[in-house]
Design an enzyme around this catalytic site. Sequence first.
Site, mmCIF file in Angstrom:
data_model
loop_
_atom_site.group_PDB
_atom_site.id
_atom_site.type_symbol
_atom_site.label_atom_id
_atom_site.label_comp_id
_atom_site.label_asym_id
_atom_site.label_seq_id
_atom_site.Cartn_x
_atom_site.Cartn_y
_atom_site.Cartn_z
ATOM 1 N N CYS A 2 0.830 -1.207 0.000
ATOM 2 C CA CYS A 2 0.000 0.000 0.000
ATOM 3 C C CYS A 2 0.860 1.250 0.000
ATOM 4 O O CYS A 2 0.586 2.211 -0.732
ATOM 5 C CB CYS A 2 -0.924 -0.008 1.217
ATOM 6 S SG CYS A 2 -2.089 1.366 1.254
ATOM 7 N N CYS A 40 -6.005 -3.424 7.669
ATOM 8 C CA CYS A 40 -7.209 -2.586 7.652
ATOM 9 C C CYS A 40 -8.405 -3.275 7.017
ATOM 10 O O CYS A 40 -9.535 -3.118 7.491
ATOM 11 C CB CYS A 40 -6.925 -1.256 6.955
ATOM 12 S SG CYS A 40 -6.522 -1.378 5.181
#
Length: 345
Positions: free
Chosen positions: A94, A190
């Site tokens: 990410c 997440c």
Amino acid sequence: MSKKVIVAMSGGVDSSVAAYLLIKEGYSCTGATMRLYEQEGSESNSIRDAKNVAERLGMDYYVFDFRNEFKEKVIENFVKTYEAGGTPNPCIVCNRYLKFKMMLDEAEKLFADYVATGHYARISCENGWYYLKKAADCDKDQSYVLYSLTQHQLKHTLFPLGEYTKSQIREIASEQGFLNANKKDSQDICFVPDGDYASFIESYRGKVCPSGDFIDKDGNVLGRHNGIIRYTVGQRKGLRIAFGKPVYVVDKLADKNAVVLGDNDELFTRELIASDFNWLIPDPDSEIKCLAKVRYNMKEQPATAYKISADKVKIVFDVSQRAVTKGQSAVLYIGDTVIGGGIID
């Protein structure tokens, strides 16, 4: 005229204080949150908290919709790595493709000079070259997950928390009346907030991961496993198989849908190959004495790095390391400077 900064705001205390510190230093700041996946609750709460802090600080605020790119770059990589027998680190992916590439692209569209995040790390510039360095607070240092940064990204990135401790950051947040001053740090990935990676993968793929054989290093069948994605190298608990002595996952063979079990001694190795390697120093030597770590939460260990090609490195530790795992990252240091990193083959 003050420099313009896009502050990547997660809704947590770190990025909130990062924004405050930059405004205090005289930067012109705009808050931005990346919308990454479809999930009510935690994500919408993060946007709410980030927006609240941005308004409190008098900043403009944006939500960048990166859901398609996140699915393509991060979630697909996460799932494929598990299916191939590895154990991925999606935060590193990410950072590479979204937080420090797409976010910087958006910042440049808004004519901003920098992107800032709440990472605990530092950047220095010497003779025109930008170096990534560990945070002053070694307990919070996050340089391990930032090794993929390029020179262009380092030049246009700010890490305001690099000289602070976590307790200092929470104290500043309390003084400023931020609603997230005591918000807990996220410990989970997440998009898998309950930590059940296997169930997430099966739901994402729309099929159950098939069971297969537990085997030993000689190929002898020891029992049945419940799907290769449910195991990682070094694992002892949850195997549901009795031997009268401790046994561990020492390897995963995706092509055979087999999980290899063995003694603790079989988990140790001195050598590994890291691919997709990113060097953060100019003109690295073909052989470099350094420190290396193969997990986020381990202390760096003495090693020698040998360049195999431009993006492939062999790392030989002075002392054997336990549970070196395919899909994780090997990151190299000299002192407090990150000199490079790559994915363990």
